[in-house]
Design an enzyme around this catalytic site. Sequence first.
Site, PDB file in Angstrom:
ATOM      1  N   HIS A 184       0.701   6.453  10.744  1.00  4.48           N
ATOM      2  CA  HIS A 184       0.103   5.175  11.136  1.00  4.48           C
ATOM      3  C   HIS A 184      -0.155   5.138  12.638  1.00  4.48           C
ATOM      4  CE1 HIS A 184       0.340   3.011   7.377  1.00  4.48           C
ATOM      5  NE2 HIS A 184       1.631   3.232   7.252  1.00  4.48           N
ATOM      6  N   HIS A 205      -3.181   3.707   4.683  1.00  7.29           N
ATOM      7  CA  HIS A 205      -3.261   4.076   3.271  1.00  7.29           C
ATOM      8  C   HIS A 205      -3.266   2.788   2.492  1.00  7.29           C
ATOM      9  CE1 HIS A 205       1.005   3.025   2.935  1.00  7.29           C
ATOM     10  NE2 HIS A 205       1.084   3.515   4.162  1.00  7.29           N
ATOM     11  N   ASP A 220       4.971   9.065  -1.708  1.00 10.92           N
ATOM     12  CA  ASP A 220       4.346   7.928  -2.387  1.00 10.92           C
ATOM     13  C   ASP A 220       2.820   7.904  -2.239  1.00 10.92           C
ATOM     14  OD1 ASP A 220       4.718   7.577   0.330  1.00 10.92           O
ATOM     15  OD2 ASP A 220       5.367   5.490   0.193  1.00 10.92           O
ATOM     16  N   HIS A 221       2.322   8.406  -1.111  1.00  8.04           N
ATOM     17  CA  HIS A 221       0.880   8.314  -0.834  1.00  8.04           C
ATOM     18  C   HIS A 221       0.541   9.194   0.356  1.00  8.04           C
ATOM     19  CE1 HIS A 221       2.057   5.949   2.604  1.00  8.04           C
ATOM     20  NE2 HIS A 221       2.732   5.129   1.815  1.00  8.04           N
ATOM     21  N   ASP A 263       5.152   8.982   7.390  1.00 11.74           N
ATOM     22  CA  ASP A 263       4.350   7.754   7.309  1.00 11.74           C
ATOM     23  C   ASP A 263       4.251   7.039   8.659  1.00 11.74           C
ATOM     24  OD1 ASP A 263       3.068   5.601   5.510  1.00 11.74           O
ATOM     25  OD2 ASP A 263       4.612   4.466   6.571  1.00 11.74           O
ATOM     26  N   THR A 273       3.385   1.734  -0.267  1.00 14.57           N
ATOM     27  CA  THR A 273       4.723   2.306  -0.394  1.00 14.57           C
ATOM     28  C   THR A 273       5.567   1.725  -1.532  1.00 14.57           C
ATOM     29  OG1 THR A 273       4.760   2.849   1.941  1.00 14.57           O
ATOM     30  CG2 THR A 273       6.896   2.648   0.851  1.00 14.57           C
ATOM     31  N   ASN A 292       2.970  -4.545  -1.039  1.00 22.49           N
ATOM     32  CA  ASN A 292       4.132  -4.699  -0.152  1.00 22.49           C
ATOM     33  C   ASN A 292       4.324  -6.168   0.228  1.00 22.49           C
ATOM     34  OD1 ASN A 292       4.425  -1.941  -0.210  1.00 22.49           O
ATOM     35  ND2 ASN A 292       3.668  -1.603   1.879  1.00 22.49           N
ATOM     36  N   TYR A 321      19.036  -1.108   2.662  1.00 22.79           N
ATOM     37  CA  TYR A 321      17.984  -0.464   3.435  1.00 22.79           C
ATOM     38  C   TYR A 321      18.114  -0.767   4.920  1.00 22.79           C
ATOM     39  CZ  TYR A 321      13.743   1.110   5.458  1.00 22.79           C
ATOM     40  OH  TYR A 321      12.871   1.776   6.276  1.00 22.79           O
TER      41      TYR A 321
END
Length: 453
Positions: free
Chosen positions: A193, A336, A237-238, A189, A70, A91, A154
């Site tokens: 997961h 990922h 992102d993925h 995401d 990410t 990360n 965040y």
Amino acid sequence: MKLLVILLFSGLITGCGGNSSRSLPSKLLLVSFDGFRADYLQNYEFPHLQNFIKEGVLVEHVKNVFITKTFPNHYSIVTGLYEESHGIVANSMYDVITKKHFSDFDDKDPFWWNEAVPIWVTNQLQENRSSAAAMWPGTDVPIHNTTPSYFMNYSSSVSFEERLNNITMWLMNSNPPVTFATLYWEEPDASGHKYGPEDKENMYRVLKEVDDLIGELVHKLKVLGLWENLNVIITSDHGMTQCSKDKLINLDLCIDRSSYTLVDLTPVAAVLPKINTTEVYNKLKVCNPHMNVYLKEDIPARFHYQHNDRIQPIILVADEGWTIVLNKSLPKLGDHGYDNSLSSMHPFLAAHGPVFHKGYKHSTINSVDIYPMMCHILGLKPHPNNGTFGHTKCLLVDQWCINLPEAIGIVIGVLLVLTTLTCLIIIMQNRLSVPRPFSRLQLQEDDDDPLIE
Ligand SMILES: *[C@@H]1O[C@H](CO)[C@@H](O)[C@H](O)[C@H]1NC(C)=O
Ligand SMILES: *[C@@H]1O[C@H](CO)[C@@H](O)[C@H](O)[C@H]1NC(C)=O
Ligand SMILES: *[C@@H]1O[C@H](CO)[C@@H](O)[C@H](O)[C@H]1NC(C)=O
Ligand SMILES: *[C@@H]1O[C@H](CO)[C@@H](O)[C@H](O)[C@H]1NC(C)=O
Ligand SMILES: *[C@@H]1O[C@H](CO)[C@@H](O)[C@H](O)[C@H]1NC(C)=O
Ligand SMILES: *[C@@H]1O[C@H](CO)[C@@H](O)[C@H](O)[C@H]1NC(C)=O
Ligand SMILES: *[C@@H]1O[C@H](CO)[C@@H](O)[C@H](O)[C@H]1NC(C)=O
Ligand SMILES: [Zn+2]
């Protein structure tokens, strides 16, 4: 014919050089739905997103950067750089020289981000304009002493509605105007997961929620009168792949934990040996057939993942769907981070707005190509980067583009016409210059005819 060519060219020149794009600065909203695997679009229904695409453009596969995680990929989108060049290589990171640690919960030291200049900083420094962020990795950090003029710290607990309300408010009433804005959302995401992408039932529900959020976004932009003039990119992102409890790589079976430090674990492990790198490498190399083990100097060039102090002396790359563990059970059903040539790791990109074509589909671009395109839209001079502006020209109305199949078609067409013409000319010349024995024979026959009669 000449007139036609002149008309075409003058049309092109006025089309490109007109002041329509320069009179008011274009505005751009960059949206990321984390972990939105490209083929979700084919395998699930997205009525709101499909409406957005119908009036805009779609890039079906975005080839992202290794490692497909990410933070690194979000930073590549906004810098156009491979991870080795922008410095956010995972990360979880450790810097041997300064002994600093980085993780997604402890990411606010500008040291980690300052190897690159993200587009929101450039947007504020090159022109008298503002940037705003309803989250995006790095937007709450003073990178090169600059945060976006408007941002949020965040926090995953801030709702999508609040992020959307605030980002649209900033886009509407700010001076100098906000011309670049980001919006980030943690799904699909988190659920990818938790359930794994092959859990059709749960993914159906989660992806419907994501599509509803896209519906809310478009509705809000329309209600506020932003829709017609704002350029909006929706990307990710993925991707995500299914993991399994039968696909575990237990490092403890191969090597003593005390002989190395594990900086990052799975599916790409970053290993810092304590004493003897060769010894650690030799043990890991034979550990499991579903894991590639590389000394830093041998990491394949195609990963563009080597030339940075934050990349550790040994990295382990698990095969798709395999999970590296330290004597534990399977932590997640989806993951990922794997090889960026795997299509399961790729996200998509959709875009809508005055600078984009309507109803255009494109097969693939690289995620590092997004940055030069965004700089073009905003009229900014890009920093040196690894993207290619030409790859995105077909998406933009102010650019002239022929895509590869079209170009091949045209070349073959022209060759066919030329060959046909050449053949015709040769045949004609043969007819005119070579006296044909057969015709003489006929003449002779003709001559004989009267005798018979
Ligand atoms: C150029 O911009 C001016 C105002 O800045 C506007 O009046 C004019 O119509 C524009 N011309 C074109 C061709 O867009
Ligand atoms: C969003 O804007 C409101 C109103 O200005 C403000 O009270 C709130 O703190 C903002 N939310 C965040 C997460 O910054
Ligand atoms: C973000 O957090 C820092 C430290 O907790 C605080 O000083 C700052 O005011 C916050 N910024 C915003 C925009 O909420
Ligand atoms: C930037 O824009 C603001 C408002 O539009 C204006 O007040 C200010 O003078 C401008 N600054 C420069 C350096 O152009
Ligand atoms: C894994 O953990 C179990 C206890 O949880 C222990 O008995 C076993 O020896 C460990 N295996 C290895 C290879 O460390
Ligand atoms: C490291 O280990 C290798 C293989 O076990 C050995 O040949 C080498 O001498 C060791 N190097 C050092 C510096 O201890
Ligand atoms: C990527 O771009 C940076 C900045 O221009 C450059 O230093 C680096 O060599 C490039 N990487 C590759 C693989 O071309
Ligand atoms: Zn994730």
